[in-house]
Design a protein around this motif. Structure first.
Motif, PDB file in Angstrom:
ATOM      1  N   GLN A   1       0.823  -1.218   0.000  1.00 46.46           N
ATOM      2  CA  GLN A   1       0.000   0.000   0.000  1.00 46.46           C
ATOM      3  C   GLN A   1       0.857   1.268   0.000  1.00 46.46           C
ATOM      4  N   PHE A   2       2.135   1.149  -0.291  1.00 49.30           N
ATOM      5  CA  PHE A   2       3.017   2.261  -0.646  1.00 49.30           C
ATOM      6  C   PHE A   2       2.977   3.430   0.352  1.00 49.30           C
ATOM      7  N   PRO A   3       3.434   3.221   1.592  1.00 47.76           N
ATOM      8  CA  PRO A   3       3.340   4.278   2.599  1.00 47.76           C
ATOM      9  C   PRO A   3       4.132   5.538   2.266  1.00 47.76           C
ATOM     10  N   GLN A   4       5.305   5.411   1.628  1.00 49.25           N
ATOM     11  CA  GLN A   4       6.056   6.620   1.286  1.00 49.25           C
ATOM     12  C   GLN A   4       5.300   7.444   0.248  1.00 49.25           C
ATOM     13  N   TRP A   5       4.645   6.757  -0.687  1.00 51.30           N
ATOM     14  CA  TRP A   5       3.806   7.473  -1.663  1.00 51.30           C
ATOM     15  C   TRP A   5       2.696   8.219  -0.949  1.00 51.30           C
ATOM     16  N   GLN A   6       2.124   7.610   0.090  1.00 48.34           N
ATOM     17  CA  GLN A   6       1.044   8.252   0.828  1.00 48.34           C
ATOM     18  C   GLN A   6       1.514   9.560   1.457  1.00 48.34           C
ATOM     19  N   GLY A   7       2.704   9.546   2.080  1.00 49.52           N
ATOM     20  CA  GLY A   7       3.239  10.763   2.672  1.00 49.52           C
ATOM     21  C   GLY A   7       3.529  11.822   1.634  1.00 49.52           C
ATOM     22  N   ASP A   8       4.097  11.408   0.514  1.00 47.67           N
ATOM     23  CA  ASP A   8       4.409  12.330  -0.581  1.00 47.67           C
ATOM     24  C   ASP A   8       3.138  12.952  -1.144  1.00 47.67           C
ATOM     25  N   LYS A   9       2.106  12.136  -1.351  1.00 44.28           N
ATOM     26  CA  LYS A   9       0.845  12.620  -1.926  1.00 44.28           C
ATOM     27  C   LYS A   9       0.134  13.563  -0.967  1.00 44.28           C
ATOM     28  N   ALA A  10       0.188  13.274   0.331  1.00 51.51           N
ATOM     29  CA  ALA A  10      -0.440  14.152   1.325  1.00 51.51           C
ATOM     30  C   ALA A  10       0.185  15.541   1.282  1.00 51.51           C
ATOM     31  N   VAL A  11       1.509  15.597   1.143  1.00 50.74           N
ATOM     32  CA  VAL A  11       2.192  16.888   1.048  1.00 50.74           C
ATOM     33  C   VAL A  11       1.778  17.611  -0.227  1.00 50.74           C
ATOM     34  N   GLU A  12       1.677  16.889  -1.324  1.00 48.79           N
ATOM     35  CA  GLU A  12       1.254  17.510  -2.586  1.00 48.79           C
ATOM     36  C   GLU A  12      -0.115  18.169  -2.425  1.00 48.79           C
ATOM     37  N   ILE A  13      -1.030  17.481  -1.742  1.00 49.53           N
ATOM     38  CA  ILE A  13      -2.369  18.034  -1.534  1.00 49.53           C
ATOM     39  C   ILE A  13      -2.302  19.284  -0.660  1.00 49.53           C
ATOM     40  N   LEU A  14      -1.486  19.241   0.398  1.00 51.83           N
ATOM     41  CA  LEU A  14      -1.347  20.399   1.278  1.00 51.83           C
ATOM     42  C   LEU A  14      -0.764  21.602   0.539  1.00 51.83           C
ATOM     43  N   LEU A  15       0.279  21.367  -0.235  1.00 52.40           N
ATOM     44  CA  LEU A  15       0.917  22.472  -0.948  1.00 52.40           C
ATOM     45  C   LEU A  15      -0.016  23.062  -1.986  1.00 52.40           C
ATOM     46  N   ASP A  16      -0.941  22.256  -2.493  1.00 51.67           N
ATOM     47  CA  ASP A  16      -1.937  22.761  -3.431  1.00 51.67           C
ATOM     48  C   ASP A  16      -2.826  23.787  -2.737  1.00 51.67           C
ATOM     49  N   GLU A  17      -3.067  23.599  -1.439  1.00 49.77           N
ATOM     50  CA  GLU A  17      -3.881  24.560  -0.689  1.00 49.77           C
ATOM     51  C   GLU A  17      -3.055  25.760  -0.234  1.00 49.77           C
ATOM     52  N   LEU A  18      -1.795  25.520   0.142  1.00 46.60           N
ATOM     53  CA  LEU A  18      -0.937  26.611   0.591  1.00 46.60           C
ATOM     54  C   LEU A  18      -0.402  27.447  -0.564  1.00 46.60           C
ATOM     55  N   GLN A  19      -0.180  26.791  -1.705  1.00 45.22           N
ATOM     56  CA  GLN A  19       0.365  27.474  -2.874  1.00 45.22           C
ATOM     57  C   GLN A  19      -0.506  27.143  -4.080  1.00 45.22           C
ATOM     58  N   PRO A  20      -1.691  27.724  -4.181  1.00 41.99           N
ATOM     59  CA  PRO A  20      -2.638  27.387  -5.253  1.00 41.99           C
ATOM     60  C   PRO A  20      -2.006  27.519  -6.633  1.00 41.99           C
ATOM     61  N   GLY A  21      -2.304  26.545  -7.470  1.00 44.41           N
ATOM     62  CA  GLY A  21      -1.816  26.583  -8.841  1.00 44.41           C
ATOM     63  C   GLY A  21      -0.550  25.800  -9.082  1.00 44.41           C
ATOM     64  N   LYS A  22       0.152  25.368  -8.017  1.00 44.80           N
ATOM     65  CA  LYS A  22       1.403  24.629  -8.203  1.00 44.80           C
ATOM     66  C   LYS A  22       1.143  23.175  -8.585  1.00 44.80           C
TER      67      LYS A  22
END
Length: 339
Positions: free
Chosen positions: A292-313
């Protein structure tokens, strides 16, 4: 000491442009960003975290909350998140909730609500409406990992489907006496992972016309030692010994393999074993498992957060993102012995 004015003068831009280029906040053309970064590197200029925080209103720090630190799965999620945050220029503050309810309340009522973090990632924690409301009231973006949380962007794993796939693999090989090592009641808290994995196991059996039996279930604590002790009980039964075991974690599956060997049994000739997670040691033990790829999960969670903190990235995603999982067939599973 080199200052932002020196970088601006050398690069031929304003100090505001230097700030935007080095912080990643605001629009700067790729060519200008590259020129500013090159000049900053040549001059040895380092952005002041305090100045950056005052200018942007952010601390460039993300809080990550996990239930345990001593489990392989959670440490791998954190590692994936940390690597992604470093790429994005963010720090990580880690909070472990291995203690009691008072510790959890202190983290959510005090530490996370102070102006110390810009956003929060909650790993395998089913947050209450009050905990979510407190963070949202302070405009702190929140991403959950593990299961759905109302009003929160989450990465969700279908634990019923995970367990069903693992059990169906054993059924397809011809096993009918399949045991399950799951979690005990103390661990059946957030998102009810042990209950859901047992449900998936039982649904696979009933779908194949097999009635689940309590004698083929043992509860453990998701550790190698716990899996070892549970498997000893299951495999030590001379009359109803299972020909296969599905363990709700790879640690417990590895414990089952060790228990089988200590009892003089050969894996997979005498008993097949399948786990869940794809632990770093799974390949070493030849363990068939559900990745279930836990490192991918952490990476994807950050991507989602940065999308909210830095819209458009990043490309926007929906409220719930399904966590992928995959059957990894290795040498710990085979058809049951004849006779």
């Amino acid at each position: 000491m080199v200052g932002i004015d020196d970088v601006a003068r050398q690069a031929g831009v304003s100090t505001a442009t230097v700030s935007r280029a080095l912080s990643g906040n605001g629009h700067v053309s790729p060519a200008t960003r590259l020129r500013v970064e090159t000049v900053a590197g040549e001059l040895g200029y380092v952005v002041s975290s305090n100045a950056s925080s005052l200018a942007s209103g952010r601390m460039k720090n993300i809080g990550v909350v996990v239930p345990f630190l001593d489990r392989w799965f959670f440490s791998n999620v954190v590692e994936g998140a940390q690597k992604a945050l470093l790429r994005g220029g963010f720090d990580l503050t880690l909070y472990s909730l291995a203690g009691d309810y008072d510790e959890r309340r202190s983290v959510f009522e005090h530490f996370l609500l102070r102006q110390r973090v810009d956003a929060v990632i909650a790993v395998s924690l089913e947050l209450s409406l009050d905990e979510v409301a407190r963070l949202h009231a302070l405009k702190k973006p929140l991403v959950g990992i593990g299961g759905p949380i109302p009003g929160v962007r989450t990465l969700t794993i279908d634990d019923v489907a995970v367990a069903r796939l693992a059990t169906e693999h054993l059924l397809a090989l011809g096993h009918t006496r399949i045991a399950h090592i799951g979690g005990n009641l103390e661990l059946d808290l957030d998102f009810h992972l042990p209950t859901n994995r047992r449900l998936g196991y039982e649904l696979a059996l009933t779908g194949a016309g097999i009635t689940p039996t309590p004698a083929l279930f043992q509860a453990a604590d998701f550790t190698v030692r716990g899996g070892y002790q549970a498997a000893k009980q299951l495999l030590g039964n001379p009359h109803e010994r299972p020909t296969a075991i599905f363990a709700a974690s790879d640690e417990m599956a590895i414990g089952s393999i060790l228990a089988a060997r200590d009892l003089g049994l050969v894996v997979p000739r005498d008993v097949s074993v399948v786990g869940t997670d794809d632990h770093d040691l799974a390949d070493f033990f030849g363990l068939t498992t559900i990745a279930q790829f836990p490192q991918w999960q952490g990476d994807k969670a950050v991507e989602i957060l940065l999308d909210e903190l830095q819209p458009g990235k990043h490309d926007p995603v929906g409220l719930d993102t399904a966590i992928p999982f995959e059957l990894m067939v290795r040498s710990s599973t085979a058809r049951p012995a004849q006779g």
